[in-house]
Scaffold this active site. Structure first.
Site, PDB file in Angstrom:
ATOM      1  N   LYS A 206       0.938  -1.237  -0.023  1.00  0.00           N
ATOM      2  CA  LYS A 206      -0.145  -0.038  -0.111  1.00  0.00           C
ATOM      3  C   LYS A 206       0.768   1.323  -0.074  1.00  0.00           C
ATOM      4  CE  LYS A 206      -4.278  -1.819   1.986  1.00  0.00           C
ATOM      5  NZ  LYS A 206      -5.234  -1.792   3.259  1.00  0.00           N
TER       6      LYS A 206
ATOM      7  N   LYS B  64      -9.983 -10.284  -8.355  1.00  0.00           N
ATOM      8  CA  LYS B  64     -11.080 -10.509  -7.191  1.00  0.00           C
ATOM      9  C   LYS B  64     -11.947  -9.285  -7.377  1.00  0.00           C
ATOM     10  CE  LYS B  64      -9.512  -8.320  -2.825  1.00  0.00           C
ATOM     11  NZ  LYS B  64      -9.545  -8.545  -1.602  1.00  0.00           N
TER      12      LYS B  64
ATOM     13  N   LYS C  67     -13.741  -3.297  -4.060  1.00  0.00           N
ATOM     14  CA  LYS C  67     -14.512  -2.123  -3.924  1.00  0.00           C
ATOM     15  C   LYS C  67     -13.506  -0.903  -4.786  1.00  0.00           C
ATOM     16  CE  LYS C  67     -12.833  -0.959   0.631  1.00  0.00           C
ATOM     17  NZ  LYS C  67     -12.553  -2.123   1.342  1.00  0.00           N
TER      18      LYS C  67
HETATM   19  P1  ADP Z   1     -11.991  -5.197  -0.843  1.00  0.00           P
HETATM   20  O1  ADP Z   1     -11.293  -5.922  -1.680  1.00  0.00           O
HETATM   21  O2  ADP Z   1     -13.464  -4.771  -1.560  1.00  0.00           O
HETATM   22  O3  ADP Z   1     -11.587  -3.722  -0.444  1.00  0.00           O
HETATM   23  P2  ADP Z   1     -11.970  -5.773   1.867  1.00  0.00           P
HETATM   24  O4  ADP Z   1     -10.686  -5.977   1.706  1.00  0.00           O
HETATM   25  O5  ADP Z   1     -12.376  -4.751   2.797  1.00  0.00           O
HETATM   26  O6  ADP Z   1     -12.620  -5.687   0.564  1.00  0.00           O
HETATM   27  O7  ADP Z   1     -12.460  -7.309   2.629  1.00  0.00           O
HETATM   28  C1  ADP Z   1     -13.380  -7.176   3.599  1.00  0.00           C
HETATM   29  C2  ADP Z   1     -13.618  -8.959   3.716  1.00  0.00           C
HETATM   30  O8  ADP Z   1     -14.073  -9.399   2.681  1.00  0.00           O
HETATM   31  C3  ADP Z   1     -12.360  -9.536   4.096  1.00  0.00           C
HETATM   32  O9  ADP Z   1     -12.662 -10.526   4.844  1.00  0.00           O
HETATM   33  C4  ADP Z   1     -12.203 -10.106   2.702  1.00  0.00           C
HETATM   34  O10 ADP Z   1     -11.443 -11.503   2.511  1.00  0.00           O
HETATM   35  C5  ADP Z   1     -13.311 -10.221   1.956  1.00  0.00           C
HETATM   36  N1  ADP Z   1     -13.338 -10.153   0.590  1.00  0.00           N
HETATM   37  C6  ADP Z   1     -13.178  -9.161  -0.254  1.00  0.00           C
HETATM   38  N2  ADP Z   1     -13.245  -9.331  -1.399  1.00  0.00           N
HETATM   39  C7  ADP Z   1     -13.453 -10.833  -1.527  1.00  0.00           C
HETATM   40  C8  ADP Z   1     -13.834 -11.483  -2.746  1.00  0.00           C
HETATM   41  N3  ADP Z   1     -13.883 -11.286  -4.038  1.00  0.00           N
HETATM   42  N4  ADP Z   1     -14.136 -12.887  -2.630  1.00  0.00           N
HETATM   43  C9  ADP Z   1     -14.270 -13.210  -1.337  1.00  0.00           C
HETATM   44  N5  ADP Z   1     -14.201 -12.690  -0.173  1.00  0.00           N
HETATM   45  C10 ADP Z   1     -13.773 -11.261  -0.430  1.00  0.00           C
END
Ligand code: ADP
Ligand code: NA
Length: 325
Positions: free
Chosen positions: A109, A192, A195
């Protein structure tokens, strides 16, 4: 058990739900669960105050809407429990600079942001996360692969504190959840769902307009060929749709593949669009109901913070005692 999620979006997405939140609901029955909207973590990358306030409430409302029940778990907002910041300071002083510098998530990051725009808060983020976990004497923490290194740091810090100042903390173990679905981007099915997706069309948010959701699913990128098969390597788009379908209906992938024998991608997308829309509708209604009654939501979060503090405060008191405060 402790788990947290950042209030950094206007809505959770299907990846968050199927990869994390969905599993939080049954764990209420099997564990003494603490679920936390981690707003302290959400200010490490720069933020807008009004937006953060709104997103914290929307996040809490969605957690209630998907099935967290304040009678069966402790649901709270991190900044409402000052012990998180207080224990984090103690843990900062126990963490080596080199040790924190080895956290790969920080390296990634901060490399993207540049050193001058990277906050020290981002650097100490995993130490705050350790405090979050240790305050509740959690013995289990559900973690994905990306959080393993942070949990390892938490374990090291707990052991170091216990050895240096006397037994105080439970050393938490990773809790690997079987059957978590990894959801990929609808437009870029090898990445994946996130957001921070490059195009909004790849992302399905729980709170977005159902007709938009249907449209996004119908225009999901699928693969060459016409057969509906589960093959994440060669058919990542179709496989992702099948994964979502199975997770939301409880049907197995095999069953779905069989039922789509002889049918085309269009049929699959059309029916999945209906499944997702039917799934989000009640979540949206319940979320709206919580947001429409701000005093009730405030009350639930105040009760949650009170319950959390009843565990966090004694932990912090014994830490302060041990270290000579
Ligand atoms: P993002 O990738 O949208 O920023 P976060 O990192 O805030 O999401 O993840 C919040 C939770 O959601 C974590 O426990 C993460 O493992 C899960 N998560 C996020 N994206 C996915 C995905 N595409 N598939 C499965 N789990 C996910
Ligand atoms: Na419980």
């Amino acid at each position: 058990m402790l788990s947290g999620i950042q209030p950094t979006a206007d809505s959770f997405h299907l990846g968050n739900y199927l990869g994390a939140l969905r599993n939080w609901v049954p764990m209420q029955e099997t564990h003494d669960t603490f679920y936390c909207v981690v707003d302290l973590h959400a200010i490490t990358m720069g933020h807008d105050p009004a937006l953060l306030r709104k997103r914290t409430r929307v996040s809490a409302a969605q957690l209630l809407a998907v099935g967290l029940d304040p009678e069966r778990c402790t649901l709270f907002v991190q900044s409402h429990v000052p012990e998180h910041s207080q224990l984090a300071w103690v843990m900062n002083c126990l963490t080596g600079f080199g040790e924190a510098s080895r956290m790969t998530q920080f390296k990634d990051k901060s490399a993207k942001q540049g050193a001058d725009r990277t906050s020290v808060g981002l650097f100490t983020y995993p130490i705050l996360q350790a405090a979050d976990i240790l305050l509740y004497q959690a013995d289990a923490v559900p973690v994905g692969e990306d959080q393993r290194q942070h949990l390892e740091l938490t374990r090291d810090l707990a052991q170091r504190f216990n050895t240096t100042f006397g037994p105080t903390f439970t050393v938490p173990a990773p809790y690997i959840i079987k059957d978590t679905a990894k959801i990929t981007d609808l437009q870029e099915p090898t990445a994946k769902m996130s957001k921070s997706a490059s195009t909004a069309n790849g992302l399905v948010e729980l709170l977005e307009e159902p007709s938009r959701i249907a449209k996004k699913i119908k225009s999901a990128v699928t693969d060459t060929g016409r057969e509906i098969l589960f093959d994440p390597v060669n058919k990542p788009g179709v496989s992702n749709l099948l994964t979502i379908y199975a997770a939301l209906t409880g049907r197995t992938i095999e069953e779905l593949v069989e039922s789509y024998d002889g049918k085309g991608y269009g049929d699959l997308k059309k029916e999945l669009a209906e499944v997702v829309v039917e799934f989000v509708k009640p979540i949206q209604e319940r979320t709206r109901a919580y947001l429409d009654d701000p005093s009730q939501l405030d009350k639930l979060l105040a009760i949650g913070a009170e319950k959390a503090r009843s565990v966090a405060a004694p932990t912090l008191a014994s830490v302060y005692d041990r270290i000579g405060f």
